[in-house]
Design a protein around this motif. Sequence first.
Motif, short mmCIF file in Angstrom:
data_model
loop_
_atom_site.label_atom_id
_atom_site.label_comp_id
_atom_site.label_asym_id
_atom_site.label_seq_id
_atom_site.Cartn_x
_atom_site.Cartn_y
_atom_site.Cartn_z
N LEU B 104 -74.02 48.91 -38.69
CA LEU B 104 -74.07 48.90 -40.15
C LEU B 104 -73.58 47.59 -40.74
CD1 LEU B 104 -72.72 52.23 -41.67
CD2 LEU B 104 -74.88 51.11 -42.14
N VAL B 105 -72.63 46.96 -40.06
CA VAL B 105 -71.80 45.97 -40.74
C VAL B 105 -72.60 44.79 -41.29
CG1 VAL B 105 -71.04 44.43 -38.87
CG2 VAL B 105 -69.40 45.19 -40.61
N ASP B 106 -73.72 44.48 -40.61
CA ASP B 106 -74.56 43.37 -41.10
C ASP B 106 -75.20 43.68 -42.45
OD1 ASP B 106 -74.02 41.84 -38.92
OD2 ASP B 106 -75.80 42.47 -37.80
N ASP B 107 -75.38 44.98 -42.73
CA ASP B 107 -76.04 45.36 -43.97
C ASP B 107 -75.07 45.46 -45.15
OD1 ASP B 107 -78.45 45.46 -42.74
OD2 ASP B 107 -78.39 47.62 -42.36
N LEU B 108 -73.77 45.35 -44.88
CA LEU B 108 -72.80 45.49 -45.96
C LEU B 108 -72.64 44.17 -46.72
CD1 LEU B 108 -70.00 47.45 -44.05
CD2 LEU B 108 -71.72 48.39 -45.61
N PRO B 109 -72.38 44.26 -48.02
CA PRO B 109 -72.07 43.03 -48.77
C PRO B 109 -70.85 42.37 -48.13
CG PRO B 109 -72.26 44.93 -50.24
CD PRO B 109 -72.29 45.46 -48.85
N GLU B 110 -70.79 41.04 -48.18
CA GLU B 110 -69.72 40.32 -47.47
C GLU B 110 -68.33 40.78 -47.94
OE1 GLU B 110 -68.93 35.69 -46.23
OE2 GLU B 110 -70.93 36.41 -46.75
N ALA B 111 -68.19 40.93 -49.26
CA ALA B 111 -66.88 41.34 -49.79
C ALA B 111 -66.44 42.66 -49.15
CB ALA B 111 -66.97 41.50 -51.31
N VAL B 112 -67.42 43.57 -48.98
CA VAL B 112 -67.09 44.88 -48.42
C VAL B 112 -66.69 44.75 -46.95
CG1 VAL B 112 -68.00 47.15 -47.83
CG2 VAL B 112 -68.55 46.11 -50.04
N SER B 113 -67.44 43.95 -46.19
CA SER B 113 -67.10 43.89 -44.76
C SER B 113 -65.74 43.22 -44.57
CB SER B 113 -68.20 43.19 -43.95
OG SER B 113 -68.56 41.97 -44.51
N GLU B 114 -65.40 42.26 -45.45
CA GLU B 114 -64.06 41.65 -45.35
C GLU B 114 -62.96 42.67 -45.65
OE1 GLU B 114 -64.04 38.10 -47.70
OE2 GLU B 114 -65.48 37.16 -46.34
N GLN B 115 -63.20 43.41 -46.74
CA GLN B 115 -62.22 44.45 -47.13
C GLN B 115 -62.07 45.48 -46.01
OE1 GLN B 115 -63.06 46.18 -50.97
NE2 GLN B 115 -61.64 47.87 -50.65
N LEU B 116 -63.22 45.79 -45.39
CA LEU B 116 -63.23 46.77 -44.30
C LEU B 116 -62.38 46.28 -43.13
CD1 LEU B 116 -64.60 49.36 -43.14
CD2 LEU B 116 -66.33 47.85 -42.18
N LEU B 117 -62.59 45.02 -42.74
CA LEU B 117 -61.83 44.47 -41.62
C LEU B 117 -60.33 44.47 -41.92
CD1 LEU B 117 -64.13 41.53 -40.43
CD2 LEU B 117 -63.48 43.55 -39.13
N ARG B 118 -60.00 44.17 -43.18
CA ARG B 118 -58.58 44.17 -43.55
C ARG B 118 -57.98 45.57 -43.47
NH1 ARG B 118 -59.99 40.52 -47.56
NH2 ARG B 118 -60.06 42.17 -49.09
N SER B 119 -58.80 46.57 -43.85
CA SER B 119 -58.26 47.93 -43.89
C SER B 119 -58.17 48.58 -42.51
CB SER B 119 -59.11 48.80 -44.82
OG SER B 119 -60.30 49.18 -44.17
N MET B 120 -58.80 47.98 -41.50
CA MET B 120 -58.77 48.58 -40.16
C MET B 120 -57.48 48.19 -39.44
SD MET B 120 -62.65 47.75 -38.95
CE MET B 120 -62.89 48.85 -37.58
N ASP B 121 -57.04 49.08 -38.53
CA ASP B 121 -55.88 48.67 -37.74
C ASP B 121 -56.34 47.65 -36.70
OD1 ASP B 121 -56.95 50.02 -35.55
OD2 ASP B 121 -55.88 51.85 -36.04
N ARG B 122 -55.37 46.97 -36.11
CA ARG B 122 -55.69 45.84 -35.25
C ARG B 122 -56.59 46.24 -34.08
NH1 ARG B 122 -51.71 42.84 -31.74
NH2 ARG B 122 -53.14 41.51 -30.58
N GLU B 123 -56.27 47.38 -33.44
CA GLU B 123 -57.04 47.79 -32.26
C GLU B 123 -58.52 47.98 -32.61
OE1 GLU B 123 -55.91 51.53 -30.64
OE2 GLU B 123 -57.27 51.32 -28.92
N ASN B 124 -58.75 48.70 -33.71
CA ASN B 124 -60.13 48.96 -34.10
C ASN B 124 -60.85 47.69 -34.52
OD1 ASN B 124 -60.85 51.64 -33.65
ND2 ASN B 124 -59.59 52.32 -35.38
N ARG B 125 -60.10 46.80 -35.19
CA ARG B 125 -60.73 45.54 -35.62
C ARG B 125 -61.17 44.76 -34.38
NH1 ARG B 125 -57.12 43.92 -39.21
NH2 ARG B 125 -55.94 42.69 -37.71
#
Lengths: 453, 453
Positions: B104-125
């Motif tokens: 999915l991640v390629d289809d997300l707006p850039e702002a969203v994928s950045e926010q997503l990466l920030r909200s994930m814990d380190r292991e999942n990221r």
Amino acid sequence: MAENARHDKTARQLRLLSDALDSGRLGPVRRLVNTLAPAEIGNLLESLPHDKRMVVWGLVDAEDDGEVLVHVGDEVRESLIADMDPDELVAAVEDLDIDDLADLVDDLPEAVSEQLLRSMDRENRERLEQALSYEEDTAGRLMNPDVVTVRADTTVEVVLRFLRLRGELPEHTDHLYVVNRRHQLIGWVALQDLVTCEPGTPLNQLIDDSLTSIHVAESAQEVARQFSDHDWVSAPVVDDGNVLLGRITIDDVVDIIREQAEHQVLGAAGLDEDEDLFSPVRRAVRGRVVWLCINLLTAFLAASVIGQFEATIERIVALAVLMPIVAGIGGNASVQVLTLMVRGIALGQVGGSNAGILMWKELRVALINGLLIGGLVGLVALVWFRDWDLSLVIAAALVINFCSAALAGVLVPLVMKRMRIDPAVAGTVVVTAVTDVMGFFSFLGLATLVLLR
Amino acid sequence: MAENARHDKTARQLRLLSDALDSGRLGPVRRLVNTLAPAEIGNLLESLPHDKRMVVWGLVDAEDDGEVLVHVGDEVRESLIADMDPDELVAAVEDLDIDDLADLVDDLPEAVSEQLLRSMDRENRERLEQALSYEEDTAGRLMNPDVVTVRADTTVEVVLRFLRLRGELPEHTDHLYVVNRRHQLIGWVALQDLVTCEPGTPLNQLIDDSLTSIHVAESAQEVARQFSDHDWVSAPVVDDGNVLLGRITIDDVVDIIREQAEHQVLGAAGLDEDEDLFSPVRRAVRGRVVWLCINLLTAFLAASVIGQFEATIERIVALAVLMPIVAGIGGNASVQVLTLMVRGIALGQVGGSNAGILMWKELRVALINGLLIGGLVGLVALVWFRDWDLSLVIAAALVINFCSAALAGVLVPLVMKRMRIDPAVAGTVVVTAVTDVMGFFSFLGLATLVLLR
């Protein structure tokens, strides 16, 4: 890349095998063949011409014979069966799962299937007869009666003890089915839960009763849809009274999905999905000539339209040069619309309620494409024949034919569906007949009106 | 029947939903939608025109949003994502499996994928970044890193205790993987065996080390073939050093098989498999016009061949009437051969070693079909135009064009494969170009030689 990686592996096996066969040393061939899974052996046999196929078939381990027969197309299967004597055949198939056996039994010589029924124990014979009593391509034919059932009023520990006593479970067992005294399905328990819960847990707490079971008369296609929508590995099959009859496993569903895709691709070209790549010439001719004759009929229909305008063509030969363009591009456009519609219908996405909206959308797309392509072709025609009127006529004819293509592409599959004809197989020939006829008629008709004033 | 049973269910839901939407009472719509599995909701959304789709999308339970996004085509996905604000989107997708998220991640707006990466814990990221480092359509992208591993030097009882402590297992866990200290894969143990063996059994006795693991760089297509040939439910993925990286499960493989089939069917009509049934007109035009232009080029090529024979047609107009028959039937014959070859190539059944045999078989089939169909058309032409010479010319032209069809049908896909072009997508336009050109050329050429003597 993807295409090749796969190809390379099987092609390499094929090349090795072919070399070994040519050298006449059968030892290496036998070793090579018997490292493969039955499905792979089936694939390999299908890729060999008849004489080599029979040599390799003779080298396959007898215990794999049955599984290989399950995994090849009808036409190849027939040739393999013809090569075996009755005793060999019975030995090969008698240990197959009931669903596979039911699939095969129609292809066996009558003497063999009788001998087979006699050699089976009573329980298996009854199971086979039961399986054969269901229609082909229904859940009843796909299911295997071999299921593990438990009662609800027990604990994980008791179930585990029962399983240890029972020994080996049927392949792909991921759930145990919970039934009542009358063998009616109450729910299921995941094997995963059995191994992660404390032994003392009452089974009641683990039962998932939200599952949808499959009715024995459901179509194979609907079964495949449910498996893929719900990500199931196996699912229980029940009758009208909710009595558990058996279960269907994902491996059979994968086969169905593959077969459906093949059926669509080959059917659209008028081919039988069981056609053997190396089938004898006479058989191949018989398989294809019917389809060619159907297409011939539509070709004559188009020719008769042209025939109406012989006088026009005689005066303006450029029409004969340009007319296949109008018909041809119209055909391409109609196949595009048809293909989208066929997919929509297969996925259940197109019904009465949205057909009108789709029609309207496709007509607008056709109008724009018609104007674009018509303009382009008109321009080329102008440069080629330096005739403004001719150029306008062909542009207008293309717009008309694009709209015919859209109408045919949307309506033909809907009508066929209602008539229970598979539009994936029969659609192309009809929509291209429409665009051929409309293409020639609109172009030559307009030319007669405009150019012969 | 099969076709209909399935259609009926989804169509019924669609009708109910459509009625409820039209009545403006959204309560029943919400209830109806949320009884469905995410894949079914996705299918339903795809079958709705844009405005209704957005209304229904707003009613889907927030917890299903992510799974629904995974299950719709790219074009529909884009429209659904455009309707959500960033927070909603992050909440919807953050709980998805890593493989789905990578998808999915390629289809997300850039702002969203950045926010997503920030909200994930380190292991999942790190897992997500790892997944994204593999090429699309390879095993690396398909696998899920969530696996249950055990050591070899233990007993069933210890493993069961470990599992009870661990709690819930990843979905579709049918095997535990046995690894050494360096996390290299040694073998696997079936869950089925764990529940049927005595607690004291040493795990060693249950390890199946005959399994073939999947290499992380293997193509999705090869993965699908192996799953279907070996009837796997899940399979381990390893790197060059045999270190266990994750596992692939059958539900993702089913999706691949479906997508491949769609790609072939839609690609052959020049359509993108992600095309939305209700895509905006402008977008639909853009999607189709390229393909029509390619076909237009071949149509002009055929027209230019006819143009060489204007003088002949001027004298014998019957040629213009009959010539589309020669080209058209030749096209049908070539598509039949092409379709068989494309299937053979995809299954790895056609390689250098048997191409010659196939060519020879197809030429013989073509000769016989050409004589049969040519004879039939010649006869009709004789009755129609009462000209023996014309009748012989068209029969001969058909035989020639059937042989061209066989040559093109066998050779074009083989050459395309070598050039890494997908013959399933690009084959038809080329082989029909050959039969159009050869059909017009042989018919009009022979007519010029024989009839204008």
